[in-house]
Design an enzyme around this catalytic site. Structure first.
Site, PDB file in Angstrom:
ATOM      1  N   ARG A 246     -50.865 -33.868 -26.296  1.00  0.00           N
ATOM      2  CA  ARG A 246     -50.515 -32.963 -27.396  1.00  0.00           C
ATOM      3  C   ARG A 246     -51.133 -33.416 -28.720  1.00  0.00           C
ATOM      4  O   ARG A 246     -50.680 -33.009 -29.788  1.00  0.00           O
ATOM      5  CB  ARG A 246     -48.989 -32.917 -27.548  1.00  0.00           C
ATOM      6  CG  ARG A 246     -48.264 -32.423 -26.332  1.00  0.00           C
ATOM      7  CD  ARG A 246     -46.787 -32.256 -26.650  1.00  0.00           C
ATOM      8  NE  ARG A 246     -45.962 -32.308 -25.470  1.00  0.00           N
ATOM      9  CZ  ARG A 246     -45.828 -31.317 -24.589  1.00  0.00           C
ATOM     10  NH1 ARG A 246     -46.476 -30.196 -24.753  1.00  0.00           N
ATOM     11  NH2 ARG A 246     -45.062 -31.475 -23.545  1.00  0.00           N
TER      12      ARG A 246
ATOM     13  N   ARG B 183     -39.336 -35.389 -21.265  1.00  0.00           N
ATOM     14  CA  ARG B 183     -40.115 -34.474 -20.427  1.00  0.00           C
ATOM     15  C   ARG B 183     -39.558 -34.436 -19.009  1.00  0.00           C
ATOM     16  O   ARG B 183     -39.619 -33.401 -18.352  1.00  0.00           O
ATOM     17  CB  ARG B 183     -41.598 -34.839 -20.495  1.00  0.00           C
ATOM     18  CG  ARG B 183     -42.108 -34.561 -21.907  1.00  0.00           C
ATOM     19  CD  ARG B 183     -43.570 -34.808 -22.142  1.00  0.00           C
ATOM     20  NE  ARG B 183     -43.846 -34.743 -23.586  1.00  0.00           N
ATOM     21  CZ  ARG B 183     -44.851 -35.345 -24.181  1.00  0.00           C
ATOM     22  NH1 ARG B 183     -45.711 -36.056 -23.464  1.00  0.00           N
ATOM     23  NH2 ARG B 183     -45.022 -35.228 -25.477  1.00  0.00           N
TER      24      ARG B 183
ATOM     25  N   LYS C 131     -43.822 -34.403 -36.836  1.00  0.00           N
ATOM     26  CA  LYS C 131     -43.582 -34.774 -35.441  1.00  0.00           C
ATOM     27  C   LYS C 131     -44.851 -35.422 -34.910  1.00  0.00           C
ATOM     28  O   LYS C 131     -45.914 -34.791 -34.864  1.00  0.00           O
ATOM     29  CB  LYS C 131     -43.223 -33.535 -34.626  1.00  0.00           C
ATOM     30  CG  LYS C 131     -43.044 -33.848 -33.146  1.00  0.00           C
ATOM     31  CD  LYS C 131     -42.556 -32.643 -32.384  1.00  0.00           C
ATOM     32  CE  LYS C 131     -42.488 -32.942 -30.898  1.00  0.00           C
ATOM     33  NZ  LYS C 131     -42.005 -31.783 -30.138  1.00  0.00           N
TER      34      LYS C 131
ATOM     35  N   LYS D 123     -39.933 -37.343 -36.687  1.00  0.00           N
ATOM     36  CA  LYS D 123     -39.670 -37.632 -35.281  1.00  0.00           C
ATOM     37  C   LYS D 123     -40.857 -38.328 -34.654  1.00  0.00           C
ATOM     38  O   LYS D 123     -41.970 -37.855 -34.879  1.00  0.00           O
ATOM     39  CB  LYS D 123     -39.408 -36.306 -34.570  1.00  0.00           C
ATOM     40  CG  LYS D 123     -39.234 -36.403 -33.100  1.00  0.00           C
ATOM     41  CD  LYS D 123     -39.161 -35.024 -32.514  1.00  0.00           C
ATOM     42  CE  LYS D 123     -39.151 -35.153 -31.007  1.00  0.00           C
ATOM     43  NZ  LYS D 123     -39.135 -33.883 -30.361  1.00  0.00           N
TER      44      LYS D 123
HETATM   45  C1  PBG Z   1     -40.734 -30.009 -27.578  1.00  0.00           C
HETATM   46  C2  PBG Z   1     -39.863 -31.177 -27.861  1.00  0.00           C
HETATM   47  C3  PBG Z   1     -40.048 -32.482 -27.419  1.00  0.00           C
HETATM   48  C4  PBG Z   1     -38.960 -33.222 -27.891  1.00  0.00           C
HETATM   49  C5  PBG Z   1     -38.162 -32.358 -28.613  1.00  0.00           C
HETATM   50  N1  PBG Z   1     -38.754 -31.100 -28.619  1.00  0.00           N
HETATM   51  C6  PBG Z   1     -41.051 -33.056 -26.504  1.00  0.00           C
HETATM   52  C7  PBG Z   1     -42.478 -33.051 -26.792  1.00  0.00           C
HETATM   53  O1  PBG Z   1     -42.954 -32.697 -27.870  1.00  0.00           O
HETATM   54  O2  PBG Z   1     -43.183 -33.420 -25.864  1.00  0.00           O
HETATM   55  C8  PBG Z   1     -38.733 -34.678 -27.642  1.00  0.00           C
HETATM   56  C9  PBG Z   1     -37.320 -35.143 -27.750  1.00  0.00           C
HETATM   57  C10 PBG Z   1     -37.067 -36.481 -27.174  1.00  0.00           C
HETATM   58  O3  PBG Z   1     -37.962 -37.196 -26.686  1.00  0.00           O
HETATM   59  O4  PBG Z   1     -35.892 -36.876 -27.183  1.00  0.00           O
HETATM   60  N2  PBG Z   1     -39.986 -28.906 -27.135  1.00  0.00           N
END
Ligand code: PBG
Length: 329
Positions: A222, A209, A199, A253
């Site tokens: 992050r 968000r 990720k 991702k």
């Molecule tokens: C964290 C999480 C995120 C997404 C899925 N799980 C956001 C992040 O890491 O800031 C992003 C999914 C998306 O943008 O469609 N719980």
């Protein structure tokens, strides 16, 4: 000059010829639809940056999933939005058995039995008041190992509510091992783990968000735990660790900006590989389509096909319903 014997256009001449020789195809069976459920609302709320996607009540989420099932979709992934007054430094609402995600999971399990794969995102960012994916130490840095203890609690809560799959997305080291042992130690050996293994720290999560009401304090990000977009080989380290720790499936991702990573991961492991076409990827297509600049449905199909061609077995996408409709037509 002898004319070349092979003329590739011969096999493109008719729709039937093209179907016959297509190397990859989209299938409704491979799609996962993300579902947002929010506590403390009495009707579904639109999400400005994700046109067509809403924050659901428990009831409207169950109706939405029924509609997806009617389209042939067999998997959903739940994300929770607690009431803002329930957010705290630890994210404790994430392991409340009466929280909106566990309650929705129970309702979906009762209604759909084994006909719908229920996945639940496992993270703390929606539940912490600071917005990080884990607990923070005195200096404000995310404390990896203290976070793992909380992930174990969340995993047990989601499993008890009936999820088939937990999907840890926090990018803490050792999270898959910690979750696997918590599940196995509490009678949930059958619950699978889809690890958000690779990720990336992406700017494409912006609309998500908004969807979950998460904002980090000014100047924070992050990058200390999500992957650097510059790195490919590191994704293979992450994936190998997660598989060794017990991941049943691994995820890359975002998807489109990381097709090379999907391909490399597909070639490096034997477990199913998922790719998450994230909120920003969806929003860009929708924004262009809403202005009449591109054909949104055609672009969505092309992009999702590209994700499969790169090697994804499973695609998590906000376009799931549109694609299912187009495939059914
Ligand atoms: C964290 C999480 C995120 C997404 C899925 N799980 C956001 C992040 O890491 O800031 C992003 C999914 C998306 O943008 O469609 N719980």
């Amino acid at each position: 000059m002898p004319f070349p014997v092979t003329r590739p256009r011969r096999l493109r001449r008719t729709p039937a010829l093209r179907r016959l020789v297509a190397e990859h195809r989209l299938a409704v069976d491979d799609l996962v639809a993300p579902i947002f459920v929010r506590d403390g609302i009495s009707e579904a709320q639109p999400i400005a940056a994700l046109p067509g996607v809403v924050q659901h009540t428990v009831t409207s989420a169950v109706e939405e999933v029924a509609g997806l099932a009617a389209l042939g979709i067999c998997a959903v992934m739940l994300f929770g939005v607690p009431e803002s007054s329930r957010k705290d430094a630890e994210g404790s609402a994430a392991w409340d058995p009466d929280g909106v995600v566990p309650v929705t999971l129970q309702r979906l399990r009762d209604r759909f039995g084994g006909n719908m794969v229920l996945m639940a995102d496992l993270c703390l960012d929606e539940y912490t008041d600071h917005g990080h994916c884990g607990v923070v130490d005195a200096r404000g840095a995310v404390d990896n190992d203290a976070t793992l203890e909380r992930y174990a609690l969340v995993a047990r809560t989601l499993a008890a509510a009936g999820t088939d799959v937990v999907a840890p997305s926090g990018m803490m080291d050792g999270q898959v091992r910690a979750i696997r042992s918590a599940l196995d130690g509490h009678g949930f050996a059958d619950v699978a783990i889809l690890a958000y293994a690779a990720k990336y720290a992406s700017a494409l999560y912006g609309p998500f968000r908004d969807a979950v009401d998460v904002a980090l304090a000014e100047g924070q990000d992050r990058r200390g735990y999500q992957m650097d977009p510059a790195n490919l080989h590191e994704a293979l380290v992450e994936v190998a660790l997660d598989v060794a720790e017990g991941a049943d499936m691994v995820m890359v991702k975002p998807a489109l900006t990381y097709l090379d990573v999907i391909r490399a991961v597909r070639e490096s492991v034997a477990v199913p590989v998922a790719a998450f076409q994230v909120s920003g990827e969806y929003a860009m297509v929708r924004a262009g389509a809403d202005r009449g600049w591109i054909d949104g449905d055609a672009v969505a199909m092309e992009q999702t096909l590209a994700i499969k061609r790169a090697g994804a077995d499973v695609v998590i996408t906000y376009f799931a319903a549109e694609i299912a409709r187009a495939l059914g037509a």
